[in-house]
Design a protein around this motif. Sequence first.
Motif, PDB file in Angstrom:
ATOM      1  N   ILE A  88     -28.369 -34.871 -21.258  1.00  0.00           N
ATOM      2  CA  ILE A  88     -27.206 -35.066 -22.121  1.00  0.00           C
ATOM      3  C   ILE A  88     -26.545 -33.730 -22.455  1.00  0.00           C
ATOM      4  N   GLY A  89     -27.323 -32.656 -22.366  1.00  0.00           N
ATOM      5  CA  GLY A  89     -26.759 -31.328 -22.628  1.00  0.00           C
ATOM      6  C   GLY A  89     -25.658 -30.956 -21.649  1.00  0.00           C
ATOM      7  N   PHE A  90     -25.771 -31.398 -20.393  1.00  0.00           N
ATOM      8  CA  PHE A  90     -24.724 -31.127 -19.410  1.00  0.00           C
ATOM      9  C   PHE A  90     -23.398 -31.751 -19.849  1.00  0.00           C
ATOM     10  N   LEU A  91     -23.460 -32.976 -20.324  1.00  0.00           N
ATOM     11  CA  LEU A  91     -22.243 -33.676 -20.734  1.00  0.00           C
ATOM     12  C   LEU A  91     -21.645 -33.058 -21.992  1.00  0.00           C
ATOM     13  N   LEU A  92     -22.491 -32.713 -22.953  1.00  0.00           N
ATOM     14  CA  LEU A  92     -21.991 -32.108 -24.187  1.00  0.00           C
ATOM     15  C   LEU A  92     -21.328 -30.759 -23.897  1.00  0.00           C
ATOM     16  N   TYR A  93     -21.935 -29.977 -23.021  1.00  0.00           N
ATOM     17  CA  TYR A  93     -21.357 -28.675 -22.683  1.00  0.00           C
ATOM     18  C   TYR A  93     -20.036 -28.841 -21.939  1.00  0.00           C
ATOM     19  N   LEU A 100     -17.820 -31.261 -22.216  1.00  0.00           N
ATOM     20  CA  LEU A 100     -16.743 -31.607 -23.152  1.00  0.00           C
ATOM     21  C   LEU A 100     -16.423 -30.447 -24.087  1.00  0.00           C
ATOM     22  N   MET A 101     -17.438 -29.741 -24.521  1.00  0.00           N
ATOM     23  CA  MET A 101     -17.205 -28.594 -25.406  1.00  0.00           C
ATOM     24  C   MET A 101     -16.358 -27.539 -24.704  1.00  0.00           C
ATOM     25  N   LYS A 102     -16.651 -27.268 -23.455  1.00  0.00           N
ATOM     26  CA  LYS A 102     -15.907 -26.260 -22.717  1.00  0.00           C
ATOM     27  C   LYS A 102     -14.468 -26.703 -22.489  1.00  0.00           C
ATOM     28  N   ARG A 103     -14.285 -27.990 -22.188  1.00  0.00           N
ATOM     29  CA  ARG A 103     -12.920 -28.485 -21.952  1.00  0.00           C
ATOM     30  C   ARG A 103     -12.090 -28.418 -23.221  1.00  0.00           C
ATOM     31  N   HIS A 104     -12.663 -28.815 -24.365  1.00  0.00           N
ATOM     32  CA  HIS A 104     -11.910 -28.788 -25.608  1.00  0.00           C
ATOM     33  C   HIS A 104     -11.638 -27.362 -26.063  1.00  0.00           C
ATOM     34  N   THR A 105     -12.590 -26.471 -25.848  1.00  0.00           N
ATOM     35  CA  THR A 105     -12.384 -25.074 -26.222  1.00  0.00           C
ATOM     36  C   THR A 105     -11.271 -24.450 -25.398  1.00  0.00           C
ATOM     37  N   LYS A 106     -11.192 -24.807 -24.128  1.00  0.00           N
ATOM     38  CA  LYS A 106     -10.122 -24.302 -23.277  1.00  0.00           C
ATOM     39  C   LYS A 106      -8.761 -24.763 -23.785  1.00  0.00           C
ATOM     40  N   MET A 107      -8.699 -26.030 -24.210  1.00  0.00           N
ATOM     41  CA  MET A 107      -7.435 -26.555 -24.735  1.00  0.00           C
ATOM     42  C   MET A 107      -7.038 -25.817 -26.009  1.00  0.00           C
ATOM     43  N   LEU A 108      -8.002 -25.627 -26.929  1.00  0.00           N
ATOM     44  CA  LEU A 108      -7.704 -24.922 -28.171  1.00  0.00           C
ATOM     45  C   LEU A 108      -7.311 -23.480 -27.909  1.00  0.00           C
ATOM     46  N   SER A 109      -7.946 -22.858 -26.919  1.00  0.00           N
ATOM     47  CA  SER A 109      -7.602 -21.477 -26.567  1.00  0.00           C
ATOM     48  C   SER A 109      -6.176 -21.389 -26.041  1.00  0.00           C
ATOM     49  N   ASN A 110      -5.787 -22.352 -25.222  1.00  0.00           N
ATOM     50  CA  ASN A 110      -4.409 -22.367 -24.716  1.00  0.00           C
ATOM     51  C   ASN A 110      -3.405 -22.542 -25.851  1.00  0.00           C
ATOM     52  N   LEU A 111      -3.739 -23.434 -26.806  1.00  0.00           N
ATOM     53  CA  LEU A 111      -2.844 -23.625 -27.959  1.00  0.00           C
ATOM     54  C   LEU A 111      -2.743 -22.355 -28.791  1.00  0.00           C
ATOM     55  N   TRP A 112      -3.865 -21.675 -28.984  1.00  0.00           N
ATOM     56  CA  TRP A 112      -3.867 -20.444 -29.782  1.00  0.00           C
ATOM     57  C   TRP A 112      -3.018 -19.360 -29.126  1.00  0.00           C
ATOM     58  N   ASN A 113      -3.116 -19.248 -27.815  1.00  0.00           N
ATOM     59  CA  ASN A 113      -2.331 -18.241 -27.091  1.00  0.00           C
ATOM     60  C   ASN A 113      -0.837 -18.529 -27.202  1.00  0.00           C
ATOM     61  N   VAL A 114      -0.476 -19.798 -27.131  1.00  0.00           N
ATOM     62  CA  VAL A 114       0.936 -20.175 -27.233  1.00  0.00           C
ATOM     63  C   VAL A 114       1.457 -19.901 -28.635  1.00  0.00           C
ATOM     64  N   MET A 115       0.663 -20.223 -29.651  1.00  0.00           N
ATOM     65  CA  MET A 115       1.098 -20.061 -31.043  1.00  0.00           C
ATOM     66  C   MET A 115       1.253 -18.592 -31.415  1.00  0.00           C
ATOM     67  N   ASN A 116       0.530 -17.713 -30.747  1.00  0.00           N
ATOM     68  CA  ASN A 116       0.621 -16.280 -31.057  1.00  0.00           C
ATOM     69  C   ASN A 116       1.758 -15.583 -30.323  1.00  0.00           C
ATOM     70  N   ARG A 117       2.460 -16.304 -29.485  1.00  0.00           N
ATOM     71  CA  ARG A 117       3.573 -15.696 -28.769  1.00  0.00           C
ATOM     72  C   ARG A 117       4.825 -15.645 -29.648  1.00  0.00           C
ATOM     73  N   ASN A 118       5.567 -14.598 -29.494  1.00  0.00           N
ATOM     74  CA  ASN A 118       6.853 -14.502 -30.169  1.00  0.00           C
ATOM     75  C   ASN A 118       7.922 -15.048 -29.236  1.00  0.00           C
ATOM     76  N   ASN A 119       8.042 -16.332 -29.240  1.00  0.00           N
ATOM     77  CA  ASN A 119       8.940 -17.006 -28.310  1.00  0.00           C
ATOM     78  C   ASN A 119       9.695 -18.091 -29.053  1.00  0.00           C
ATOM     79  N   ARG A 120      11.001 -18.138 -28.839  1.00  0.00           N
ATOM     80  CA  ARG A 120      11.801 -19.139 -29.549  1.00  0.00           C
ATOM     81  C   ARG A 120      11.539 -20.547 -29.028  1.00  0.00           C
TER      82      ARG A 120
END
Length: 501
Positions: free
Chosen positions: A202-207, A209-229
């Motif tokens: 079950i650890g394979f599955l949890l990891y 999903l955790m990695k996929r969600h973290t990647k999504m949050l990281s992408n959102l964080w990078n976009v939010m920190n941009r100075n872009n209109r």
Amino acid sequence: MECESVEVGAFLQIVLDYLIPDHPADAFHLDPECDPSLLDRAVQFVIGGWSKWDAAYFLHIAQYGYTEWHMFAFFPLFPVTVRFLADYVISPIQHMLFLNMSLYSCVLIAAVTLNIVAFICAAVLLYHLGVCVLHSERLAYHAALLFCINPASVFMTAAYTESLFAMISFAGMLSLQCNKLVLSILLFGLSALVRSNGVVSIGFLLYYLMKRHTKMLSNLWNVMNRNNRHKLQLICSVLRSECKHILVSFCLVPCFFIMLIPFALFQMYSFLVICTDVTSIFYWMERELISHGAPTWCSNTRLLPYAAIQSHHWNVGFLKYYELKQIPNFLLALPMIILCVSAIMDYCKQRRKYVSFLGILETNAINCERRKNVNFVDHQVEGFCSDQSLVYMAHVTSLLIFGVTCMHVQVITRLIASSCPVVYWYAAHLTLPSINSKTDSTSNDRSACHTTKGLTDKRTILLGEFVRCNNHCYIKQLVLGFFLGYFILGLCMHCNYLPWT
């Protein structure tokens, strides 16, 4: 290579079982058959060496079911499959050919046949899994070759669960690597009906999903920190691209519990049969239903009869095996422990920053570390230290810690050999030549994958590597000597009721 290793093992098993008398071991033995036919005697002579030690339990369960409460320590999928094959494949064939075999002979043939097929399938699956994880066909193929002569090879053919478990587990890992989540959940759930350590998957599955969600949050964080209109539009774009994965992930959360259902149902059924006079799981929590003749542990446990049986009947528990008289068994397990610890330390040393972030975040330091790796090719690390290997490192680490502290330590060899691809990847990493520099690693791997010479002479690769070792490659000699030595010693010891892993 898979077929050749089985043939060699079968021949050695016959010879060693015939030449060496059985040791009078204090173990469960099947009752001798009454008036066996000539064919029964032939079956016993040819494959009887694979019915020793715990194999006797599985063969008994396949014939008569769970007749003693301590037999519930052995999970049901393997004996059920064996009995199915004996009733619906072996028996019809013998009736068609007018043969005369007992049920025991049919069950033994079914068990050995099932394990040979499962062993070959596991080797093929390990190769494809290695290609996906290591990005190296050459290393993956060499690892599959090593699997064919692994230190627990005798258990891969004997009437044990190792081959079936390896096949199902490797199939589940490969399915997850190919993003087939539902299939991987079903396969991991089945593996928990073969061996108890299947629940660790079950650890394979949890990891994942955790990695996929973290990647999504990281992408959102990078976009939010941009100075872009157009920041809002970019955020919406990221959310739309990840929306499907988010929905799938939330839908799959209940599936994690579905994966544990087979294991949980068997534990509940075990408790009811051993401790009560009822067989309906709806009465599972009724304490007053515990029968008077039930084992003493029935009043203390509900969730894991398996753990209670192991503790009561085989004295399995936390540090219970740490006695002076068990030093030989610790020495028997030492080569596998050293190989696993070396793999873990080597990976953590080369990918220290990647490991420190659990492989779920991308930083400039991690990218720099990745580019400095000797096997960095085409924007990724190839070979044993690839990014995808991290979760498999965590898997072998958890099983190793549990095995050293809570199990009969000599069992670690077959526990790891049937569960963890990492040991074969690392052994291949150590035994392959020219893997110490970026130039050698890249050019040799590409030539092995894309030239005729690289993969046409596959049958002699493993033996050739061993023969070509000189005084400067003692590590190769040790690793291959460990695999080949345990391959032969296992057949000699196990088939004659001598203590082994």
